[in-house]
Design a protein around this motif. Structure first.
Motif, PDB file in Angstrom:
ATOM      1  N   GLN A 208      29.024  60.072  16.451  1.00  9.54           N
ATOM      2  CA  GLN A 208      28.401  59.457  15.288  1.00  9.54           C
ATOM      3  C   GLN A 208      28.464  57.940  15.373  1.00  9.54           C
ATOM      4  O   GLN A 208      29.339  57.391  16.028  1.00  9.54           O
ATOM      5  N   PRO A 209      27.565  57.268  14.656  1.00 10.13           N
ATOM      6  CA  PRO A 209      27.646  55.804  14.595  1.00 10.13           C
ATOM      7  C   PRO A 209      28.809  55.377  13.708  1.00 10.13           C
ATOM      8  O   PRO A 209      29.402  56.200  12.991  1.00 10.13           O
ATOM      9  N   ALA A 210      29.121  54.094  13.743  1.00  8.50           N
ATOM     10  CA  ALA A 210      30.156  53.551  12.858  1.00  8.50           C
ATOM     11  C   ALA A 210      29.722  53.752  11.409  1.00  8.50           C
ATOM     12  O   ALA A 210      28.535  53.648  11.087  1.00  8.50           O
ATOM     13  N   ARG A 211      30.696  54.047  10.549  1.00  7.43           N
ATOM     14  CA  ARG A 211      30.409  54.284   9.121  1.00  7.43           C
ATOM     15  C   ARG A 211      31.369  53.450   8.281  1.00  7.43           C
ATOM     16  O   ARG A 211      32.569  53.452   8.533  1.00  7.43           O
ATOM     17  N   LEU A 212      30.825  52.757   7.283  1.00  7.14           N
ATOM     18  CA  LEU A 212      31.579  51.831   6.445  1.00  7.14           C
ATOM     19  C   LEU A 212      31.736  52.400   5.036  1.00  7.14           C
ATOM     20  O   LEU A 212      30.790  52.986   4.499  1.00  7.14           O
ATOM     21  N   PHE A 213      32.937  52.181   4.465  1.00  4.96           N
ATOM     22  CA  PHE A 213      33.250  52.700   3.136  1.00  4.96           C
ATOM     23  C   PHE A 213      33.898  51.613   2.280  1.00  4.96           C
ATOM     24  O   PHE A 213      34.769  50.887   2.761  1.00  4.96           O
TER      25      PHE A 213
ATOM     26  N   GLU B  78      23.686  52.403   4.065  1.00  5.79           N
ATOM     27  CA  GLU B  78      22.752  51.480   4.712  1.00  5.79           C
ATOM     28  C   GLU B  78      23.407  50.688   5.846  1.00  5.79           C
ATOM     29  O   GLU B  78      22.743  49.883   6.498  1.00  5.79           O
ATOM     30  N   PHE B  79      24.695  50.904   6.088  1.00  3.51           N
ATOM     31  CA  PHE B  79      25.419  50.141   7.102  1.00  3.51           C
ATOM     32  C   PHE B  79      24.966  50.531   8.505  1.00  3.51           C
ATOM     33  O   PHE B  79      24.866  51.711   8.840  1.00  3.51           O
ATOM     34  N   HIS B  80      24.701  49.513   9.306  1.00  2.00           N
ATOM     35  CA  HIS B  80      24.408  49.698  10.731  1.00  2.00           C
ATOM     36  C   HIS B  80      25.235  48.667  11.483  1.00  2.00           C
ATOM     37  O   HIS B  80      25.137  47.469  11.218  1.00  2.00           O
ATOM     38  N   ALA B  81      26.035  49.113  12.420  1.00  2.00           N
ATOM     39  CA  ALA B  81      26.959  48.227  13.127  1.00  2.00           C
ATOM     40  C   ALA B  81      26.245  47.179  13.969  1.00  2.00           C
ATOM     41  O   ALA B  81      26.775  46.102  14.197  1.00  2.00           O
TER      42      ALA B  81
END
Length: 169
Positions: free
Chosen positions: A23-28, A62-65
């Motif tokens: 998975q891509p990076a995910r921000l919380f 909406e986060f994209h690394a």
């Protein structure tokens, strides 16, 4: 708040893990559960399993690394209602005896690591709070159908924790 942070990171890791690997990076964003329930009373029934003085995670969908995670994080600033933040990401590593074979070109090195038979995949979730709390949890991708062991510590990825802490300034 360290117990609340640790519990929130474990929950984030489980949430991300439900979608599998690769998975891509995910921000919380991390917000006090009591504040979230006060702002959105309809969420109370969904948050009953948590602690009233705990932290709830809100994924930033909406986060994209981007190509450079450090640059992307340097552009983020959280409102004061956010008590902390967490980032889940996966990385692949090679054992020390296999690193000597890595080419100097970053693209070629990444391709070699991605296909190397001794590659170790790791999912790490790093979290920080405004009061200076830092913690990380990590799971090594198991070679079988097991869940794999969850490891934790305050300094698993110190540079990433520092970059996340700057988003709270």
């Amino acid at each position: 708040m360290s117990e609340a942070l640790t519990a929130a990171l474990i929950e984030v890791e489980r949430h991300v893990g439900r979608s599998g690997w690769d998975q891509p990076a995910r921000l919380f964003a991390l917000v006090p559960t009591a504040d979230l329930i006060a702002a959105e009373p309809s969420l109370a029934e969904h948050l009953q399993g948590g602690f009233a003085d705990g932290l709830s995670s809100i994924e930033q969908e909406e986060f994209h690394a981007g190509d450079d995670l450090a640059v992307t994080l340097s552009r983020i600033a959280w409102p004061t209602t956010v008590s902390g933040c967490a980032l889940a990401l996966e990385r692949s590593f090679l054992p020390a005896d296999a690193e000597a074979d890595l080419p100097d070109d970053p693209q070629a090195a990444a391709e070699l690591v991605a296909t190397h038979p001794k590659r170790i995949d790791l999912r790490v979730v790093v979290g920080v709070t405004r009061d200076g709390g830092r913690h990380s949890v990590a799971r090594v991708r198991p070679s079988d159908d097991s869940e794999g062991e969850l490891l934790g510590g305050a300094d698993l990825v110190p540079a990433l924790a520092s970059a996340l802490a700057h988003t709270l300034d």
